[in-house]
Design an enzyme around this catalytic site. Structure first.
Site, PDB file in Angstrom:
ATOM      1  N   GLU A   1      -6.372   4.769   8.368  1.00 23.71           N
ATOM      2  CA  GLU A   1      -6.144   6.194   8.068  1.00 23.71           C
ATOM      3  C   GLU A   1      -7.399   6.826   7.484  1.00 23.71           C
ATOM      4  OE1 GLU A   1      -2.568   5.632   5.782  1.00 23.71           O
ATOM      5  OE2 GLU A   1      -1.528   5.023   7.612  1.00 23.71           O
TER       6      GLU A   1
ATOM      7  N   SER B   1       4.000  -2.206  10.211  1.00 24.78           N
ATOM      8  CA  SER B   1       5.449  -2.325  10.414  1.00 24.78           C
ATOM      9  C   SER B   1       6.016  -3.685  10.017  1.00 24.78           C
ATOM     10  CB  SER B   1       5.832  -1.973  11.856  1.00 24.78           C
ATOM     11  OG  SER B   1       5.550  -0.604  12.120  1.00 24.78           O
TER      12      SER B   1
ATOM     13  N   HIS C   1      -9.157   1.263   5.485  1.00 26.60           N
ATOM     14  CA  HIS C   1      -7.851   1.452   6.136  1.00 26.60           C
ATOM     15  C   HIS C   1      -8.030   2.402   7.318  1.00 26.60           C
ATOM     16  CE1 HIS C   1      -3.741   2.613   6.906  1.00 26.60           C
ATOM     17  NE2 HIS C   1      -3.384   1.525   6.248  1.00 26.60           N
TER      18      HIS C   1
ATOM     19  N   GLY D   1       3.313   2.185  10.697  1.00 21.20           N
ATOM     20  CA  GLY D   1       4.318   3.227  10.506  1.00 21.20           C
ATOM     21  C   GLY D   1       5.130   3.558  11.742  1.00 21.20           C
TER      22      GLY D   1
ATOM     23  N   GLY E   1       3.032  -1.162   4.173  1.00 21.81           N
ATOM     24  CA  GLY E   1       3.054   0.247   3.799  1.00 21.81           C
ATOM     25  C   GLY E   1       4.453   0.685   3.418  1.00 21.81           C
ATOM     26  N   GLY E   2       5.161   1.267   4.375  1.00 26.36           N
ATOM     27  CA  GLY E   2       6.481   1.854   4.121  1.00 26.36           C
ATOM     28  C   GLY E   2       7.444   0.936   3.379  1.00 26.36           C
TER      29      GLY E   2
ATOM     30  N   GLU F   1      -4.735  -4.832  11.037  1.00 27.16           N
ATOM     31  CA  GLU F   1      -3.696  -3.817  11.174  1.00 27.16           C
ATOM     32  C   GLU F   1      -3.892  -3.030  12.470  1.00 27.16           C
ATOM     33  OE1 GLU F   1      -1.966  -2.696   7.089  1.00 27.16           O
ATOM     34  OE2 GLU F   1      -3.733  -1.479   7.395  1.00 27.16           O
TER      35      GLU F   1
ATOM     36  N   ASN G   1       0.865  -1.186   0.000  1.00 31.00           N
ATOM     37  CA  ASN G   1       0.000   0.000   0.000  1.00 31.00           C
ATOM     38  C   ASN G   1       0.899   1.232   0.000  1.00 31.00           C
ATOM     39  OD1 ASN G   1      -1.773   2.075   0.595  1.00 31.00           O
ATOM     40  ND2 ASN G   1      -2.188   1.399   2.695  1.00 31.00           N
ATOM     41  N   TRP G   2       0.961   1.894  -1.125  1.00 26.15           N
ATOM     42  CA  TRP G   2       1.847   3.066  -1.233  1.00 26.15           C
ATOM     43  C   TRP G   2       1.305   4.293  -0.500  1.00 26.15           C
ATOM     44  CZ3 TRP G   2       4.453   3.793  -6.719  1.00 26.15           C
ATOM     45  CH2 TRP G   2       5.420   2.783  -6.874  1.00 26.15           C
ATOM     46  N   LYS G   3       0.021   4.244  -0.136  1.00 21.71           N
ATOM     47  CA  LYS G   3      -0.610   5.436   0.475  1.00 21.71           C
ATOM     48  C   LYS G   3      -0.394   6.628  -0.457  1.00 21.71           C
ATOM     49  CE  LYS G   3       0.104   3.224   4.877  1.00 21.71           C
ATOM     50  NZ  LYS G   3       0.300   3.303   6.314  1.00 21.71           N
TER      51      LYS G   3
HETATM   52  P1  PGA Z   1       3.361   0.250   7.501  1.00 19.42           P
HETATM   53  O1  PGA Z   1       1.845   0.479   7.029  1.00 19.42           O
HETATM   54  O2  PGA Z   1       3.822  -1.040   6.868  1.00 19.42           O
HETATM   55  O3  PGA Z   1       4.113   1.436   6.975  1.00 19.42           O
HETATM   56  O4  PGA Z   1       3.352   0.169   8.984  1.00 19.42           O
HETATM   57  C1  PGA Z   1       0.959  -0.595   6.917  1.00 19.42           C
HETATM   58  C2  PGA Z   1      -0.372  -0.116   6.419  1.00 19.42           C
HETATM   59  O5  PGA Z   1      -0.834   0.952   6.828  1.00 19.42           O
HETATM   60  O6  PGA Z   1      -1.002  -0.811   5.589  1.00 19.42           O
END
Ligand code: PGA
Length: 248
Positions: free
Chosen positions: A95, A208, A93, A169, A229-230, A163, A9-11
């Protein structure tokens, strides 16, 4: 057998130039046994699909609107996503639940819209730190699952991603026992909700996930992959995670 899934997930990150990573992943993982998915920002879906062509990398979106069309400035319908050749859509998600107040009912409607458009809906859920510390993680997650998963979902059109919000993150992750406990609970509840189909729904862990912890997480029962994500922004990080999943 549930096919393992490594989803990135590049966000709101990346660029057209950064889609070059798809070439690197295609070269490195052409014979991967697991499924590989990248979810870039919406403007990059079409160029991402072009790069991915018939290779091993599938492309998905990060959200969709629940309606099929209409006066929703700035929004994107699931059928528009499907028209780009994307095959998956992330919904709910944390966020988006936090920034846009998306409720379980809205997440469920978005997931249903995705499924109706032929997409695989990746429904995200997870507890906050306060909820975990108060011993409420399991009831919170169970309620989110019940409220967010569309009736009649199957392993072919639903993936669930656990998650924990406090792990996203932050570099912090739950203990392996905590992840295993949540995934076992989700599996049991999916079977209650969907019958036998609940056994076919893939359960991803997200928050993470890094090359250094991926193998331990993937060794857990009922962890069918990761939502990353990251560490999905660079092939140098995402590739070893895909390798660890393939080897699990
Ligand atoms: P992260 O994000 O791997 O950067 O912790 C995961 C996500 O939000 O899907």
């Amino acid at each position: 057998m549930r096919r393992k899934l490594a989803a990135g997930n590049w966000k709101m990150n990346g660029s057209i130039a950064a889609l070059e990573m798809i070439d690197q992943l295609s070269q490195a993982h052409g014979d991967a046994g697991c499924e590989i998915l990248l979810c870039p920002p919406a403007p990059f879906l079409i160029p991402a699909r072009e790069k991915a062509s018939s290779g091993p990398v599938a492309i998905g979106a990060q959200t969709c609107h629940a309606a099929t069309a209409g006066a929703h400035t700035g929004d994107i319908s699931a059928s528009m996503i499907a028209e780009t050749g994307a095959t998956h859509v992330i919904v709910g998600h944390s966020e988006r639940r936090e920034s846009y107040g998306e409720t379980d009912a809205e997440v469920q409607a978005k997931a249903k819209a995705g499924q109706n458009a032929g997409l695989v809906a990746i429904v995200c859920l997870g507890e906050s730190l306060e909820q975990r510390e108060a011993g409420e993680a399991l009831p919170v997650i169970k309620a989110q699952l019940k409220g967010s998963v569309p009736a009649g979902s199957t392993g072919a059109d639903l993936v669930v991603a656990y998650e924990p919000i406090w792990a996203i993150g932050t570099g912090k992750i739950p203990t392996m026992a905590e992840i295993a406990q949540v995934h076992a609970t989700l599996r049991a509840d999916l079977k209650d909700l969907l019958g036998d189909a609940g056994n076919d729904v893939r359960l991803l862990y997200g928050g993470s996930v890094k090359p250094g912890n991926a193998a331990d997480i993937f060794a857990l029962p009922d962890v069918d992959g990761a939502l990353v994500g990251g560490a999905s922004l660079k092939a140098a990080d995402f590739s070893p995670i895909i390798q660890a999943l393939d080897a699990s």
